[in-house]
Design a protein around this motif. Sequence first.
Motif, PDB file in Angstrom:
ATOM      1  N   VAL A 140       0.888  -1.208   0.014  1.00 24.23           N
ATOM      2  CA  VAL A 140      -0.156   0.134   0.117  1.00 24.23           C
ATOM      3  C   VAL A 140       0.833   1.166   0.070  1.00 24.23           C
ATOM      4  O   VAL A 140       0.382   2.244   0.366  1.00 24.23           O
ATOM      5  CB  VAL A 140      -1.177  -0.019   1.027  1.00 24.23           C
ATOM      6  CG1 VAL A 140      -2.116  -1.180   1.067  1.00 24.23           C
ATOM      7  CG2 VAL A 140      -0.242  -0.075   2.587  1.00 24.23           C
ATOM      8  N   GLY A 141       2.217   1.010  -0.292  1.00 25.24           N
ATOM      9  CA  GLY A 141       3.064   2.413  -0.481  1.00 25.24           C
ATOM     10  C   GLY A 141       4.011   2.711   0.335  1.00 25.24           C
ATOM     11  O   GLY A 141       4.731   3.497   0.221  1.00 25.24           O
ATOM     12  N   GLN A 142       3.960   1.904   1.529  1.00 31.59           N
ATOM     13  CA  GLN A 142       4.801   2.452   2.684  1.00 31.59           C
ATOM     14  C   GLN A 142       6.253   1.882   2.260  1.00 31.59           C
ATOM     15  O   GLN A 142       6.609   0.833   1.581  1.00 31.59           O
ATOM     16  CB  GLN A 142       4.491   1.805   3.987  1.00 31.59           C
ATOM     17  CG  GLN A 142       3.180   2.391   4.519  1.00 31.59           C
ATOM     18  CD  GLN A 142       3.353   2.147   6.386  1.00 31.59           C
ATOM     19  OE1 GLN A 142       4.168   2.134   6.801  1.00 31.59           O
ATOM     20  NE2 GLN A 142       2.056   2.044   6.632  1.00 31.59           N
ATOM     21  N   ARG A 143       7.392   2.802   2.484  1.00 32.35           N
ATOM     22  CA  ARG A 143       8.645   2.423   2.231  1.00 32.35           C
ATOM     23  C   ARG A 143       9.758   2.616   3.058  1.00 32.35           C
ATOM     24  O   ARG A 143      10.917   2.186   3.213  1.00 32.35           O
ATOM     25  CB  ARG A 143       8.957   3.565   0.731  1.00 32.35           C
ATOM     26  CG  ARG A 143       8.353   2.998  -0.375  1.00 32.35           C
ATOM     27  CD  ARG A 143       8.671   1.636  -0.988  1.00 32.35           C
ATOM     28  NE  ARG A 143       8.030   1.214  -2.271  1.00 32.35           N
ATOM     29  CZ  ARG A 143       7.101   0.533  -2.057  1.00 32.35           C
ATOM     30  NH1 ARG A 143       6.438   0.073  -0.975  1.00 32.35           N
ATOM     31  NH2 ARG A 143       6.327   0.401  -3.274  1.00 32.35           N
ATOM     32  N   HIS A 144       9.388   3.376   4.421  1.00 31.91           N
ATOM     33  CA  HIS A 144      10.406   3.725   5.341  1.00 31.91           C
ATOM     34  C   HIS A 144      10.475   2.407   6.136  1.00 31.91           C
ATOM     35  O   HIS A 144       9.570   1.874   6.793  1.00 31.91           O
ATOM     36  CB  HIS A 144       9.902   4.683   6.267  1.00 31.91           C
ATOM     37  CG  HIS A 144      10.936   5.320   7.144  1.00 31.91           C
ATOM     38  ND1 HIS A 144      11.083   4.507   8.402  1.00 31.91           N
ATOM     39  CD2 HIS A 144      11.628   6.430   7.239  1.00 31.91           C
ATOM     40  CE1 HIS A 144      11.993   5.359   8.903  1.00 31.91           C
ATOM     41  NE2 HIS A 144      12.226   6.206   8.234  1.00 31.91           N
ATOM     42  N   TYR A 145      11.640   1.847   6.137  1.00 34.50           N
ATOM     43  CA  TYR A 145      11.732   0.578   6.824  1.00 34.50           C
ATOM     44  C   TYR A 145      11.876   0.504   8.342  1.00 34.50           C
ATOM     45  O   TYR A 145      11.074  -0.315   8.857  1.00 34.50           O
ATOM     46  CB  TYR A 145      13.426   0.228   6.839  1.00 34.50           C
ATOM     47  CG  TYR A 145      13.796  -1.185   7.612  1.00 34.50           C
ATOM     48  CD1 TYR A 145      13.340  -2.299   6.929  1.00 34.50           C
ATOM     49  CD2 TYR A 145      14.557  -1.128   8.619  1.00 34.50           C
ATOM     50  CE1 TYR A 145      13.817  -3.475   7.905  1.00 34.50           C
ATOM     51  CE2 TYR A 145      14.954  -2.091   9.342  1.00 34.50           C
ATOM     52  CZ  TYR A 145      14.461  -3.641   8.997  1.00 34.50           C
ATOM     53  OH  TYR A 145      14.660  -4.538   9.729  1.00 34.50           O
TER      54      TYR A 145
END
Length: 268
Positions: free
Chosen positions: A129-134
């Motif tokens: 759903v677009g989250q990218r921050h680890y």
Amino acid sequence: MSAAMPLSSFNERRPLLRVGNVGKSYGKTIGCRDVSFTLYPGEVIGIVGESGSGKSTLLNVLSAQLTPDTGRVDYDMEGQGLRNIYDLSEPERRRLVRTDWGIVHQNPRDGLRMDVSAGGNVGERLMAVGQRHYGNIRAEGLDWLSKVELDASRVDHLPKTFSGGMQQRLQIARNLVTRPRLVFMDEPTGGLDVSVQARLLDLLRGLVRELGIAAIVVTHDLAVVRLLADRLMVMWKGNVVEEGLTDQVLDDPHHAYTQLLVSSVLQG
């Protein structure tokens, strides 16, 4: 008592899912026939019946895993209104399943990636759903392990090292982390010990209510729908033979097959 909500609270809202005259056959064998119903946001519908009653076929049709021979399944697409899911393009349908829906399988191995860590299983849905921050993804993963009562120390462990009950709880976390609008559950407590089943049901009921998720729950276990479902549909030989508010159907069954199901539970 089931956790039934007043029907008026559902009927004042726009339907989330509308099923019209759905049917599916395998040659001369009827999977399901002429099934129609409407599901509203936040509502839980239970579908019960013995093996071969058609409930799993119906669930597969509703969740875009099996194309029906007749009828339509309309879903309230964000910003588009009700659309027949079988008119969607394949990429649109995949995106719907990956983001807006959740599917909890009876065998958690069918819903988990067994060679990816517990945290990774949950994180994959967030990335879809677009989250990218680890850091945020890992923190959310840890939060959801806690919600489903899995020890945070297991976040980097592989699901294949988990017990069946732990795997099922992880599968629930994987599905609910993105707060889907609709979750399909196929025998969510099947194959688990009775004590594990009871705790899992309590957990599911709390999360579904807390997040306001709509759900369709297929099971042969009347105790599951008694606890989870607002409304109930009883299937026999591919047909819906009785439906209504869960408590009303189970406490005062009208169809002979429903009476048989209820009496067999009481005698057991």
